[in-house]
Design an enzyme around this catalytic site. Structure first.
Site, PDB file in Angstrom:
ATOM      1  N   ARG A 192      -0.215   3.620 -13.659  1.00 31.49           N
ATOM      2  CA  ARG A 192      -0.365   2.177 -13.833  1.00 31.49           C
ATOM      3  C   ARG A 192      -1.429   1.889 -14.895  1.00 31.49           C
ATOM      4  NH1 ARG A 192       1.055   1.440  -7.792  1.00 31.49           N
ATOM      5  NH2 ARG A 192      -0.936   2.272  -7.142  1.00 31.49           N
ATOM      6  N   PHE A 246      11.774  -2.107  -8.988  1.00 30.96           N
ATOM      7  CA  PHE A 246      11.309  -1.448  -7.758  1.00 30.96           C
ATOM      8  C   PHE A 246       9.793  -1.672  -7.627  1.00 30.96           C
ATOM      9  CE2 PHE A 246      14.756   1.143  -9.609  1.00 30.96           C
ATOM     10  CZ  PHE A 246      15.703   1.100  -8.603  1.00 30.96           C
ATOM     11  N   ASP A 291      12.568  -6.341  -6.747  1.00 29.68           N
ATOM     12  CA  ASP A 291      12.699  -5.405  -5.623  1.00 29.68           C
ATOM     13  C   ASP A 291      13.746  -5.996  -4.686  1.00 29.68           C
ATOM     14  OD1 ASP A 291      10.526  -3.084  -4.356  1.00 29.68           O
ATOM     15  OD2 ASP A 291      12.001  -3.982  -2.991  1.00 29.68           O
ATOM     16  N   SER A 292      14.507  -5.123  -4.039  1.00 28.32           N
ATOM     17  CA  SER A 292      15.551  -5.652  -3.145  1.00 28.32           C
ATOM     18  C   SER A 292      14.950  -6.201  -1.851  1.00 28.32           C
ATOM     19  CB  SER A 292      16.575  -4.560  -2.820  1.00 28.32           C
ATOM     20  OG  SER A 292      15.915  -3.454  -2.266  1.00 28.32           O
ATOM     21  N   ALA A 315      13.879 -11.157  -5.702  1.00 29.70           N
ATOM     22  CA  ALA A 315      14.411 -10.243  -4.681  1.00 29.70           C
ATOM     23  C   ALA A 315      15.872  -9.992  -5.002  1.00 29.70           C
ATOM     24  CB  ALA A 315      14.260 -10.857  -3.299  1.00 29.70           C
ATOM     25  N   ASP A 337      10.786   2.691 -11.072  1.00 29.59           N
ATOM     26  CA  ASP A 337      10.121   3.559 -10.087  1.00 29.59           C
ATOM     27  C   ASP A 337      10.860   3.490  -8.759  1.00 29.59           C
ATOM     28  OD1 ASP A 337       8.282   5.216  -8.873  1.00 29.59           O
ATOM     29  OD2 ASP A 337       6.843   3.617  -8.463  1.00 29.59           O
ATOM     30  N   CYS A 343      10.360  10.250  -7.499  1.00 30.59           N
ATOM     31  CA  CYS A 343       9.403  10.771  -6.513  1.00 30.59           C
ATOM     32  C   CYS A 343      10.107  11.666  -5.496  1.00 30.59           C
ATOM     33  CB  CYS A 343       8.649   9.638  -5.824  1.00 30.59           C
ATOM     34  SG  CYS A 343       9.725   8.506  -4.945  1.00 30.59           S
TER      35      CYS A 343
HETATM   36  N1  SAH Z   1       6.521   1.013  -8.020  1.00 26.20           N
HETATM   37  C1  SAH Z   1       5.982   0.805  -6.690  1.00 26.20           C
HETATM   38  C2  SAH Z   1       6.591   1.717  -5.648  1.00 26.20           C
HETATM   39  C3  SAH Z   1       8.100   1.624  -5.542  1.00 26.20           C
HETATM   40  S1  SAH Z   1       8.724   2.112  -3.992  1.00 26.20           S
HETATM   41  C4  SAH Z   1       4.460   0.937  -6.738  1.00 26.20           C
HETATM   42  O1  SAH Z   1       3.886   1.251  -7.773  1.00 26.20           O
HETATM   43  O2  SAH Z   1       3.839   0.702  -5.714  1.00 26.20           O
HETATM   44  C5  SAH Z   1      10.404   1.780  -4.126  1.00 26.20           C
HETATM   45  C6  SAH Z   1      10.801   0.327  -3.911  1.00 26.20           C
HETATM   46  O3  SAH Z   1      12.171   0.216  -4.240  1.00 26.20           O
HETATM   47  C7  SAH Z   1      10.662  -0.216  -2.502  1.00 26.20           C
HETATM   48  O4  SAH Z   1       9.798  -1.328  -2.503  1.00 26.20           O
HETATM   49  C8  SAH Z   1      12.089  -0.652  -2.105  1.00 26.20           C
HETATM   50  O5  SAH Z   1      12.126  -1.885  -1.392  1.00 26.20           O
HETATM   51  C9  SAH Z   1      12.761  -0.813  -3.436  1.00 26.20           C
HETATM   52  N2  SAH Z   1      14.222  -0.628  -3.459  1.00 26.20           N
HETATM   53  C10 SAH Z   1      14.948   0.298  -2.791  1.00 26.20           C
HETATM   54  N3  SAH Z   1      16.244   0.214  -3.137  1.00 26.20           N
HETATM   55  C11 SAH Z   1      16.345  -0.778  -4.045  1.00 26.20           C
HETATM   56  C12 SAH Z   1      17.430  -1.341  -4.797  1.00 26.20           C
HETATM   57  N4  SAH Z   1      18.677  -0.883  -4.661  1.00 26.20           N
HETATM   58  N5  SAH Z   1      17.156  -2.335  -5.657  1.00 26.20           N
HETATM   59  C13 SAH Z   1      15.898  -2.803  -5.802  1.00 26.20           C
HETATM   60  N6  SAH Z   1      14.849  -2.307  -5.127  1.00 26.20           N
HETATM   61  C14 SAH Z   1      15.057  -1.317  -4.254  1.00 26.20           C
END
Ligand code: SAH
Length: 394
Positions: free
Chosen positions: A213, A229, A251-252, A278, A298, A338
């Site tokens: 970050r 995400f 994010d979903s 969302a 991510d 990850c």
């Molecule tokens: N980048 C973040 C961590 C991401 S964790 C950080 O730095 O803290 C992964 C995220 O992806 C979660 O919040 C989850 O809700 C989201 N997610 C999972 N599947 C998804 C999808 N199909 N579309 C959008 N978001 C999604």
């Protein structure tokens, strides 16, 4: 009572190289019937002591705590291990800073404590057990933690409802083991974050992306940013401080979007450069325009196990292909995986394939991984799980 476990012939090789796991298939026999989570001693077929650790039913049958036959697994043991972990974080400049009160104190195998994760948020330690053994000694560890950390922490929150094998009949309950700190705002490199250790994913925050970050912040100036995400909005908050022109977080999960908005508000109240949506990632990437020149991808771990690898690689390829199609010329892509089951090479191939599909010129600027407070034991290369590429797309 001491339980002794004997390996099949030749199955001690990896332990001789200090790898900290004994797989169930390597075991010839056990004296007695240890309960899950109890300490067992491991012997070779020639009856030589080789290690001791926590017993558990499953593919990883023993998680090694020590290779020293004389070392007892008692209160002093936990205190020694936690002291070593804390000293390391202090000596590398992660702990005891006023501008950074968020870090990982214990990273499982990387700190020679398989099955245990502890993250520090301001004055609260959030502890997570991934093995029955660590669950059983949680109070001892919490006590040792208070002794080692002194008055730098005042609460220990236990969060293992989703990380322990349910078949072990442990019924862990999330809750404070000591203290009850209600202040859940912690600081990462001078930026404030609400940490939702009660309901959030992992221990409430993705501490492992801190350095990445910080790198993103350096590239944000004047750019139009998409943080896909976003979860708690970590990358978005850094992009804002880095003087991005516009930041969109997606994010979903509606809960994640709410958290992101709260964190933006906490650091940049009333700033209209940010908006959060969302929505499903693939849908958003499909319908979005070509306004972004800095995109962060991510996603959650696409492959939790080896057998899901093929699908996971397809997922990474598709996701990155969308970004390559849409990102503005001269754009920068921060892309991550990850999944432990996906190797650095696998991930790079998936991203390479996506790039080739787009036909654009793509250069690697940085190859990223997890930060120093998530160390990898040299004897346990599986501990390297976070992979990232920063790409310049012409
Ligand atoms: N980048 C973040 C961590 C991401 S964790 C950080 O730095 O803290 C992964 C995220 O992806 C979660 O919040 C989850 O809700 C989201 N997610 C999972 N599947 C998804 C999808 N199909 N579309 C959008 N978001 C999604």
């Amino acid at each position: 009572m001491t339980y002794r476990l004997y390996l099949k012939h030749g199955k001690e090789e990896s332990l001789k190289r200090f790898h900290p796991w004994v797989f169930s298939g390597a075991i010839a026999r056990i004296d007695g019937e240890p309960e899950e989570g109890e300490v067992v001693e491991v012997y070779t077929a020639q009856k030589e002591f080789i290690a001791k650790g926590h017993w558990q039913i499953g593919s990883i049958a023993v998680r090694v705590l020590t290779f020293d036959p004389e070392e007892a697994i008692d209160r002093e043991f936990w205190k020694r291990k936690l002291t070593t972990a804390y000293e390391m974080r202090r000596s590398i400049g992660v702990a005891d800073r006023s501008d950074n009160t968020t870090y990982r104190l214990v990273h499982g195998e990387g700190d020679n404590l398989p099955g245990l994760v502890i993250d520090i948020y301001e004055r609260t330690a959030v502890m997570q057990a991934h093995s029955a053994g660590m669950h059983l000694v949680r109070m001892e560890i919490a006590q040792a933690l208070r002794e080692v950390m002194g008055d730098t922490i005042d609460s220990v929150y236990y969060k293992s409802e989703n990380t322990l094998p349910f078949k072990a009949d442990l019924y862990p309950e999330n809750g404070f083991l000591t203290g009850d700190n209600k202040n859940n705002i912690a600081v990462e490199y001078g930026l404030k974050f609400h940490i939702d250790w009660l309901k959030g994913q992992k221990t409430g925050f993705f501490v492992d992306q801190r350095e990445n970050r910080a790198l993103l912040e350096r590239y944000a100036k004047g750019r139009t940013v998409l943080n896909m995400f976003c979860y708690t909005g970590g990358f978005s908050v850094y992009a804002m401080r880095g003087n991005a022109k516009l930041v969109h977080s997606v994010d979903s999960s509606a809960k994640a979007i709410e958290l992101t908005n709260r964190n933006i508000e906490l650091n940049f109240p009333g700033d209209t450069r940010h908006a959060a949506y969302a929505e499903d990632a693939f849908k958003y990437l499909e319908r979005m325009g070509d306004q972004y020149d800095l995109i962060i991808l991510d996603p959650p771990a696409f492959a939790k196990h080896r057998d899901a690898l093929r699908n996971a690689l397809q997922g990474y390829r598709k996701l990155n292909a969308r970004a390559f199609e849409k990102i503005k010329p001269g754009g920068i892509l921060f892309t991550f995986s990850c999944s432990q089951a996906v190797s650095k090479e696998n991930f790079r191939t998936a991203v390479f394939t996506a790039a080739a599909q787009s036909g654009r010129s793509v250069r690697i600027l940085h190859q990223l991984t997890q930060p120093a407070d998530h160390p990898v034991s040299i004897y346990h290369p599986e501990g390297e799980y976070l992979k990232g590429l920063v790409l310049y797309v012409e």
